[in-house]
Design a protein around this motif. Structure first.
Motif, short mmCIF file in Angstrom:
data_model
loop_
_atom_site.label_atom_id
_atom_site.label_comp_id
_atom_site.label_asym_id
_atom_site.label_seq_id
_atom_site.Cartn_x
_atom_site.Cartn_y
_atom_site.Cartn_z
N THR A 295 0.83 -1.21 0.00
CA THR A 295 0.00 0.00 0.00
C THR A 295 0.86 1.26 0.00
O THR A 295 0.60 2.21 -0.76
CB THR A 295 -0.93 -0.01 1.22
OG1 THR A 295 -1.74 -1.19 1.20
CG2 THR A 295 -1.83 1.22 1.22
N CYS A 296 1.89 1.26 0.83
CA CYS A 296 2.80 2.41 0.84
C CYS A 296 3.50 2.57 -0.50
O CYS A 296 3.67 3.70 -1.00
CB CYS A 296 3.84 2.26 1.96
SG CYS A 296 3.14 2.30 3.62
N VAL A 299 0.93 4.04 -2.90
CA VAL A 299 0.71 5.47 -2.65
C VAL A 299 1.89 6.29 -3.14
O VAL A 299 1.73 7.34 -3.80
CB VAL A 299 0.46 5.70 -1.15
CG1 VAL A 299 0.41 7.19 -0.84
CG2 VAL A 299 -0.86 5.05 -0.73
N SER A 302 1.83 6.47 -6.81
CA SER A 302 0.78 7.39 -7.28
C SER A 302 1.25 8.84 -7.21
O SER A 302 1.05 9.63 -8.15
CB SER A 302 -0.49 7.20 -6.45
OG SER A 302 -0.96 5.88 -6.55
#
Length: 591
Positions: A295-296, A299, A302
């Protein structure tokens, strides 16, 4: 009336098609040899999965002479396909259970902080949200949120360990019982397979019934207090042979076919049940355990994508193109300055070294000319000073002593002797001697440099050699696949030796259970011994074939699987495995 006529026409058409297809099938069947007289030939076509390619696994405990090529032995091996399929299914299911059980056991050995971290961050985002909400509720209610989380983690882990351990014990007991039955009736199975087949089918049916009872006991005891949704939603129910089949002494081909198909149906039901149970109690997937990292990373990726989009031509900016051009120029410059030019310099230096090997800073001829000139100067000065002719073979050292003696006398009146005496001449002779000494030293230094030119060239190329060695080691480590016992590196060797340690411990524990009269526990432990030996056989097969040790190593592993051999002999075999076979020796770096 029209509807009745149409239905009658359809029935006639179906009857015609059915009769024609039966006729064609019979005509095709006449082209193949009849198998009515071959009892085992009929069995070989009952279940097509028996002829598929299997992975290498622990062989059945058949007599040694059964490996000889003969018609009876070959047909007996066709009957053994049923038993081999049973063992293969059990080995695969045991391996799946063992992998998940080892994961939960490693989590159980962790500290409370590690268990709490697992419950919060290694079970997925939904578990993280639920865990966070539970912690907040506990903080507002009682204040013992961390302790409650650790307790729930212990319960979560221990329940999965209990279920997987019970499943492993049931399968290991079933495996041991099948193996012992085959080992007990191996001779008869090879000599008269047609007579022994019904008995084996009935025995396997009874063993499936015992396995059903063992797994059903787990279902009954865990159904009420299980915290896993749907983990014990259904028990496994195996098909059973009719009573008439179990009592009859002579079976028909149809009964044999139905019995064998029933065994495979039970295997399929067992696989379905175990896949469901293991799926409910298995370790989280890798993407679930590391969802925070992923997830990190997502992110961060992104944000980088948005930042790059702002500086791209899509948003009217030329920054990205300029950065790409600068990066390209920097990479080209780095390659030219630190890779290409040094390599070309090393190449040119190596070739230049051999082309100019005959040239040097100081040549022997020049030194010899200076030496001859000094000798003549010393000879002339000494003859003039002594007033007599000296021999031609007079040494330079003797004549130099004469010069120095006259030089010391001349220094008593330096100004007068500098003009009218021999002081200036003596000084020039010493300058010539100093020149000879310098040229001699330069000649020796040049010889040293010539002798070490190739060493300096290799030293200049040493950084390239180090880089190439590092890349080679990385590629070698990737090809070795050290993560599993089948690999070729030090880690794989350690894993294979640990399997032998596991075999030794389980053999000794099996003997303890036998001495204590604990038959059920002894069967379970012997099944685990067979599973460990199967893992060992699979791990060493490729390496042993490369070194020519496979024949002897395979026989030693088969001996360890024989329940009738003494424990002392088996321990000697395990000791021989660790000492004699190359693929099981410790790494050379650790010896």
């Amino acid at each position: 009336m029209e509807g009745q006529s149409e239905s009658g026409a359809e029935k006639d058409l179906k009857t015609l098609i059915s009769s024609y297809s039966n006729y064609v099938w019979k005509r095709v069947a006449t082209f193949f040899p009849s198998s009515g007289s071959n009892f085992l030939g009929k069995i070989s076509i009952l279940y097509p999965q028996a002829s598929r390619k299997r992975r290498p696994f622990l062989p059945l405990p058949l007599p040694a002479h059964s490996l000889d090529s003969s018609v009876v032995m070959t047909e007996a091996c066709r009957i053994c396909d049923v038993l081999e399929d049973i063992m293969e299914h059990i080995f695969l299911n045991l391996h799946n259970i063992q992998k998940n059980l080892q994961f939960w056991q490693s989590r159980a050995e962790g500290s409370n902080a590690q268990k709490a971290y697992f419950m919060m961050f290694e079970r997925g985002p939904f578990a993280f949200i639920n865990g966070t909400a539970q912690i907040l509720r506990d903080c507002m209610a009682e204040g013992g949120s961390v302790q409650h989380l650790c307790q729930s983690a212990s319960v979560h882990i221990s329940e999965r360990i209990t279920v997987l351990t019970t499943l492993r014990s049931s399968l290991a007991t079933f495996l041991a019982q099948v193996y012992m039955e085959v080992e007990k009736y191996g001779e008869e199975l090879v000599e008269d397979p047609e007579k022994l087949l019904p008995f084996l089918l009935v025995t396997i049916n009874d063993l499936f019934s015992k396995l059903e009872a063992s797994i059903g006991h787990l279902h009954a005891t865990r159904q009420g207090d299980s915290s896993i949704d749907g983990s014990h939603s259904f028990p496994v129910l195996f098909e059973k042979l009719p009573e008439v089949n179990q009592e009859g002494s002579q079976w028909t081909d149809c009964e044999i076919k139905d019995s064998i198909n029933l065994i495979y149906q039970n295997l399929q039901k067992l696989d379905v049940y175990l896949s469901h149970m293991v799926a409910k109690h298995q370790k989280p997937r890798k993407i679930t355990r590391y969802w925070v990292h992923y997830t990190c990373g997502a992110v961060g990726l992104s944000f980088c994508s948005i930042w790059l989009l702002r500086h791209s031509s899509l948003m009217g900016s030329s920054d990205l193109e300029n950065w790409i051009c600068e990066a390209k120029d920097s990479m080209v410059g780095f390659f030219n300055d630190h890779v290409e030019q040094p390599l070309l310099s090393i190449r040119d230096e190596l070739f230049e070294t051999f082309r100019k090997r005959h040239k040097g800073v100081m040549e022997v001829e020049e030194v010899q000319m200076t030496s001859n000139s000094l000798h003549r100067m010393l000879l002339a000065f000494s003859e003039q000073t002594k007033g007599q002719k000296l021999p031609e073979n007079a040494s330079d050292q003797e004549m130099l002593e004469i010069v120095m003696s006259r030089y010391e006398k001349e220094l008593m009146h330096p100004i007068q002797n500098l003009v009218n005496g021999e002081l200036a001449r003596a000084l020039l002779i010493q300058v010539q001697k100093l020149k000879l000494d310098i040229e001699t030293a330069m000649l020796e230094l040049d010889q040293i440099l010539r002798a070490n030119e190739i060493n300096f060239a290799v030293l200049a190329a040493l950084p390239a050699f180090i880089l190439s060695f590092i890349l080679l080691m990385l590629v070698r480590a990737w090809f070795k696949q050290d993560s599993r016992a089948e690999g070729r590196g030090r880690v794989a060797r350690i894993q294979r030796r640990l399997i032998i340690v596991e075999v030794e411990k389980r053999i000794m524990q099996y003997q303890i259970y036998v001495d204590q009269g604990l038959e059920k526990e002894a069967h379970c432990m012997f099944g685990l011994v067979l599973y460990s030996l199967d893992r060992l056989l699979h791990a060493v097969k490729g390496h042993a074939k490369e070194t020519g040790e496979w024949q002897y190593l395979r026989q030693d592993i088969i001996d360890l699987a024989k329940p009738g051999l003494q424990t002392a002999y088996k321990l000697r075999v395990t000791s021989r495995l660790e000492r004699m076979y190359d693929c099981l020796l410790p790494s050379l770096k650790r010896q």
